[in-house]
Design a protein around this motif. Structure first.
Motif, PDB file in Angstrom:
ATOM      1  N   GLY A 265       5.581  38.933  43.315  1.00 10.80           N
ATOM      2  CA  GLY A 265       4.162  38.331  44.009  1.00 10.80           C
ATOM      3  C   GLY A 265       5.320  38.345  45.778  1.00 10.80           C
ATOM      4  O   GLY A 265       6.941  38.741  45.733  1.00 10.80           O
ATOM      5  N   ALA A 266       5.121  37.806  46.745  1.00 13.56           N
ATOM      6  CA  ALA A 266       4.995  37.393  47.775  1.00 13.56           C
ATOM      7  C   ALA A 266       6.761  35.876  47.782  1.00 13.56           C
ATOM      8  O   ALA A 266       7.646  36.688  48.889  1.00 13.56           O
ATOM      9  CB  ALA A 266       4.597  36.816  48.870  1.00 13.56           C
TER      10      ALA A 266
ATOM     11  N   VAL B 158      -2.349  45.206  46.270  1.00 12.08           N
ATOM     12  CA  VAL B 158      -1.514  45.543  47.582  1.00 12.08           C
ATOM     13  C   VAL B 158      -2.389  44.730  48.189  1.00 12.08           C
ATOM     14  O   VAL B 158      -1.808  43.549  48.450  1.00 12.08           O
ATOM     15  CB  VAL B 158      -1.141  47.167  47.461  1.00 12.08           C
ATOM     16  CG1 VAL B 158      -0.462  46.869  49.426  1.00 12.08           C
ATOM     17  CG2 VAL B 158      -0.614  47.520  46.603  1.00 12.08           C
ATOM     18  N   ASP B 159      -3.711  45.382  47.943  1.00 13.30           N
ATOM     19  CA  ASP B 159      -4.414  44.010  49.307  1.00 13.30           C
ATOM     20  C   ASP B 159      -4.262  42.475  48.787  1.00 13.30           C
ATOM     21  O   ASP B 159      -4.598  41.495  49.422  1.00 13.30           O
ATOM     22  CB  ASP B 159      -6.072  44.154  49.532  1.00 13.30           C
ATOM     23  CG  ASP B 159      -6.320  46.172  49.341  1.00 13.30           C
ATOM     24  OD1 ASP B 159      -5.405  46.308  49.748  1.00 13.30           O
ATOM     25  OD2 ASP B 159      -7.026  47.054  49.549  1.00 13.30           O
TER      26      ASP B 159
ATOM     27  N   ARG C 190      -1.469  41.247  47.944  1.00 12.77           N
ATOM     28  CA  ARG C 190      -0.217  41.141  48.646  1.00 12.77           C
ATOM     29  C   ARG C 190       0.794  40.908  47.594  1.00 12.77           C
ATOM     30  O   ARG C 190       1.790  39.628  46.971  1.00 12.77           O
ATOM     31  CB  ARG C 190      -0.154  39.900  49.307  1.00 12.77           C
ATOM     32  CG  ARG C 190      -1.356  39.638  51.191  1.00 12.77           C
ATOM     33  CD  ARG C 190      -0.866  38.805  51.829  1.00 12.77           C
ATOM     34  NE  ARG C 190      -1.396  38.821  53.030  1.00 12.77           N
ATOM     35  CZ  ARG C 190      -1.552  37.854  53.794  1.00 12.77           C
ATOM     36  NH1 ARG C 190      -0.600  36.876  53.870  1.00 12.77           N
ATOM     37  NH2 ARG C 190      -2.588  38.447  54.861  1.00 12.77           N
ATOM     38  N   LEU C 191       0.440  41.201  46.565  1.00 11.75           N
ATOM     39  CA  LEU C 191       1.628  41.492  45.205  1.00 11.75           C
ATOM     40  C   LEU C 191       1.851  43.329  44.867  1.00 11.75           C
ATOM     41  O   LEU C 191       0.880  44.134  45.549  1.00 11.75           O
ATOM     42  CB  LEU C 191       0.268  41.422  44.207  1.00 11.75           C
ATOM     43  CG  LEU C 191       0.204  40.262  44.150  1.00 11.75           C
ATOM     44  CD1 LEU C 191      -1.552  40.109  42.771  1.00 11.75           C
ATOM     45  CD2 LEU C 191       1.235  38.799  43.451  1.00 11.75           C
ATOM     46  N   HIS C 192       3.159  43.395  44.496  1.00 12.47           N
ATOM     47  CA  HIS C 192       3.464  44.497  44.844  1.00 12.47           C
ATOM     48  C   HIS C 192       3.454  44.328  43.459  1.00 12.47           C
ATOM     49  O   HIS C 192       4.806  44.319  42.365  1.00 12.47           O
ATOM     50  CB  HIS C 192       5.360  44.430  45.064  1.00 12.47           C
ATOM     51  CG  HIS C 192       5.810  45.868  44.963  1.00 12.47           C
ATOM     52  ND1 HIS C 192       6.071  46.653  45.835  1.00 12.47           N
ATOM     53  CD2 HIS C 192       7.060  45.780  44.005  1.00 12.47           C
ATOM     54  CE1 HIS C 192       6.244  47.514  45.804  1.00 12.47           C
ATOM     55  NE2 HIS C 192       7.339  47.390  44.679  1.00 12.47           N
TER      56      HIS C 192
END
Length: 396
Positions: free
Chosen positions: A10-11, A33-34, A36-38
């Motif tokens: 996560g961010a 990804v949408d 906001r997780l890598h």
């Protein structure tokens, strides 16, 4: 869709792990990804296959109830589904996501719900069509959710009642297996060399043990193969389920028949209460019926209802329809309260099915215990008779 286990960063630098459903791993990656997780790792879950996601009665009831509640508050259907995506279990969340995407593409709710499989999902589809026909979508979904909840509670109650007898039967087979594989083989050397001096009943027990040791691995392999086939093949599950249902529906007071017709009348009552005309309501109510022979018999009555034939007369032409349900419907037609009569008939049939199963299990459980205890005692007595015969032979 397939199930995937994923690990993502996560961010805030924290790792997020979970289970999600998607057509392909790349689709899930883009979705992470949408959000906001890598993505760090995405791997398929074990023991799964490509296909429709299935809803249980409880999940379908919760989905229908939540949608009805959010729509009643003034929320748009797509917005309500978007909200449910974040609240539900991974499987229901995936279904809600696919339904929302289909709605955005212009499909009606009844068509969009076809992404889900199983009888409860088909009932939701029928409810959605009923709501679209009557213009009372939220009311139909709420009433259908109550019907699904009642069905789920009855199934859980019947399952709970069956647990103890099933456990007793497993213990019975375990006891016989222990005698066949552990006790009798250890005693067989004591009877060697006696020839015809062994008591006939003791010889019968030894032969029984040999037969059990021969057949049990074969039966175990057959049961394992059947379990694998049922797990992997929906076609085998459908054929097996239809066969078992047809066997259980035999007899004048079959609990299975009462249970099936109770669900049918409950669904029909939901449709009629929502303002759906009788003929379309009948088609929507019979669609979730999965027993092939009964489904054909119900479908054969569609045209008669379109011609204006009364529901009580239609039910008389359906093989196996409980006379009590026909009586309730006849009284409802005469009083002008057919939906209430269908609800009353459904409650009566469901109660009778549960009572019949409770009565059967109350007799079956002690009977199994007595039979198993008698078998174990008889085998023990016969073995000791053989041992006494050996002792007498040695003394002589």
């Amino acid at each position: 869709m397939k199930a995937f286990h994923y690990t993502a960063l996560g961010a805030d630098g924290r790792r997020h792990r979970g289970l999600s459903y998607a057509a392909e791993a790349a689709t899930l990656r883009d979705r992470l990804v949408d959000a906001r997780l890598h993505p760090l790792a995405i791997r398929p879950a074990l023991l799964q296959h490509q296909g429709q996601l299935r809803l249980s009665e409880a999940e379908a009831a919760r989905l229908g109830r939540d949608l009805a509640q959010l729509m009643t508050s003034g929320m748009a259907l797509a917005q309500a589904l978007s909200l449910l995506e974040a609240r539900e279990t991974p499987r229901v969340s995936a279904i809600a996501r696919e339904v929302r995407q289909r709605l955005i593409a212009g499909e009606p709710l009844s068509k969009a719900l076809e992404v889900a499989g199983g009888t409860p999902a088909r009932f939701l589809q029928a409810l959605a069509r009923g709501g679209e026909t009557s213009g009372r979508q939220s009311e139909v979904l709420a009433a259908g959710a109550r019907s699904l909840t009642a069905t789920d509670q009855l199934k859980k109650r019947l399952t709970t009642l069956c647990i103890y007898p099933a456990f007793v039967i497993l213990v019975a087979f375990g006891s016989i297996a222990i005698y066949a594989y552990a006790v009798l083989p250890s005693l067989e050397p004591a009877f060697e060399g006696m020839g015809g001096d062994i008591p006939a009943q003791t010889q019968a027990v030894l032969t029984f043990g040999a037969v059990v040791r021969l057949l049990m691995p074969i039966l175990g392999l057959m049961a394992g193969g059947l379990a694998i086939a049922l797990t992997l093949s929906s076609h085998v599950r459908r054929i097996g389920g239809d066969l078992v249902a047809r066997l259980l529906m035999r007899g004048k007071r079959s609990p299975m028949r009462d249970f099936v017709f109770a669900n049918l009348s409950s669904r029909l009552a939901v449709m009629l209460q929502a303002g759906v005309p009788l003929a379309p309501a009948w088609r929507l109510a019979r669609e979730p019926v999965t027993i092939a022979s009964l489904s054909r018999a119900l479908a054969a009555q569609d045209e008669r209802l379109m011609e204006g034939v009364r529901l009580s007369e239609v039910l008389r032409r359906v093989p196996g329809c409980p006379p009590d349900l026909i009586h309730y419907v006849l009284m409802g037609e005469q009083s002008g309260q057919i939906s209430k009569a269908l609800n009353d008939g459904s409650a009566s049939l469901a109660s009778r099915a549960q009572e019949a199963i409770e009565r059967l299990l109350s007799v079956l459980t002690p009977l199994v215990i007595i039979v198993v205890g008698g078998m174990v005692g008889l085998i023990t007595m016969m073995v000791f008779q053989g041992l006494l015969a050996v002792g007498d032979a040695v003394a002589m």
